[in-house]
Design a protein around this motif. Structure first.
Motif, PDB file in Angstrom:
ATOM      1  N   PHE A 136       0.800  -1.355   0.096  1.00  0.00           N
ATOM      2  CA  PHE A 136      -0.060  -0.071   0.079  1.00  0.00           C
ATOM      3  C   PHE A 136       0.529   1.386  -0.080  1.00  0.00           C
ATOM      4  O   PHE A 136       0.340   2.150  -0.531  1.00  0.00           O
ATOM      5  CB  PHE A 136      -0.895   0.035   1.290  1.00  0.00           C
ATOM      6  N   SER A 151      -1.243   2.442 -10.736  1.00  0.00           N
ATOM      7  CA  SER A 151      -1.271   1.915  -9.501  1.00  0.00           C
ATOM      8  C   SER A 151      -2.727   1.266  -9.121  1.00  0.00           C
ATOM      9  O   SER A 151      -2.724   0.629  -8.075  1.00  0.00           O
ATOM     10  CB  SER A 151      -1.271   3.377  -8.445  1.00  0.00           C
ATOM     11  N   LEU A 184      -2.897  -1.800  -6.406  1.00  0.00           N
ATOM     12  CA  LEU A 184      -3.658  -1.763  -5.242  1.00  0.00           C
ATOM     13  C   LEU A 184      -4.894  -2.734  -4.961  1.00  0.00           C
ATOM     14  O   LEU A 184      -5.189  -3.110  -4.174  1.00  0.00           O
ATOM     15  CB  LEU A 184      -4.137  -0.068  -4.980  1.00  0.00           C
ATOM     16  N   THR A 188      -9.083   1.900   0.857  1.00  0.00           N
ATOM     17  CA  THR A 188      -8.563   2.111  -0.478  1.00  0.00           C
ATOM     18  C   THR A 188      -9.616   1.551  -1.650  1.00  0.00           C
ATOM     19  O   THR A 188      -9.776   2.406  -2.627  1.00  0.00           O
ATOM     20  CB  THR A 188      -7.312   1.064  -0.746  1.00  0.00           C
TER      21      THR A 188
END
Length: 217
Positions: free
Chosen positions: A35, A90, A94, A140
């Motif tokens: 992360f 990303s 993620l 997230t």
């Protein structure tokens, strides 16, 4: 250690290098770093963009610009594209990390079934470090992965039917507020194929979601 694998990992905002920063570092700590690394890259990029914007304001005339300022101009002009690319890269990293955190397995004991973390059977699900990772993963997912996926899925639809529907027309006005970012994302696609970007994200979601299922078999 495969140098090519390391390069590919860095391109995908992954560390690519097996690291152990301290004695006793376990899988939960390593997943936590997954992360941190994309966030570090994004923060670093935003910092560079901010510095470039400041430098451009401080030296407005061409005659006073040094070589550094010329680089600043180049970066500044491409800031939105660079940021959009990093956000897109990303996403997969993620998403994979969030799925890794949320995946669990069941251990059958004489006293009953116990839920453990899929990637480390010694860690009980939603207990200790895993509880912290779970919270980070849900934040997230809620504030980045889900809105990003829905936005890139429905923006082409909103733009296409904005002239025929009041709701879509209203939403299109909101979408136009982030038009530079949208254009950077959809630039490689022709108008009628802009929907493919959102479709690709859903394909990534399906593949990463199915991976733990087949791995458990």
């Amino acid at each position: 250690l495969n140098p090519l694998q390391v390069i590919v990992s860095f391109v995908n905002l992954d560390l690519g290098i097996p690291l152990c920063f301290y004695d006793g570092m376990d899988d939960a700590d390593k997943v936590g770093l997954q992360f941190v690394f994309p966030a570090y890259i994004l923060i670093l990029t935003l910092t560079v963009i901010g510095v470039c914007h400041y430098c451009l304001q401080r030296s407005p005339t061409t005659s006073t610009r040094t070589c550094v300022n010329k680089v600043t101009i180049i970066i500044g002009q491409r800031a939105v594209g660079v940021l959009s690319t990093l956000i897109y890269l990303s996403y997969s990293k993620l998403l994979r990390t969030v799925i890794d955190v949320l995946t669990y397995s069941t251990v059958q004991l004489p006293t009953g079934d116990v839920y453990v973390w899929f990637f480390d059977g010694n860690v009980e699900y939603l207990q200790g470090k895993h509880a912290v990772l779970f919270v980070v993963a849900m934040v997230t997912f809620t504030f980045f992965l889900l809105p990003y996926t829905l936005a890139l899925t429905f923006i082409p639809i909103i733009e296409r039917y904005s002239e025929h529907n009041r709701l879509f027309n209203y939403l299109n006005k909101k979408v136009n507020q982030i038009k530079p970012m949208n254009d950077a994302h959809y630039a490689p696609y022709k108008g009628e194929w802009r929907w493919w970007l959102g479709a690709r994200l859903w394909l990534v979601v399906v593949m990463y979601t199915l991976n733990p299922v087949y791995s458990s078999d």
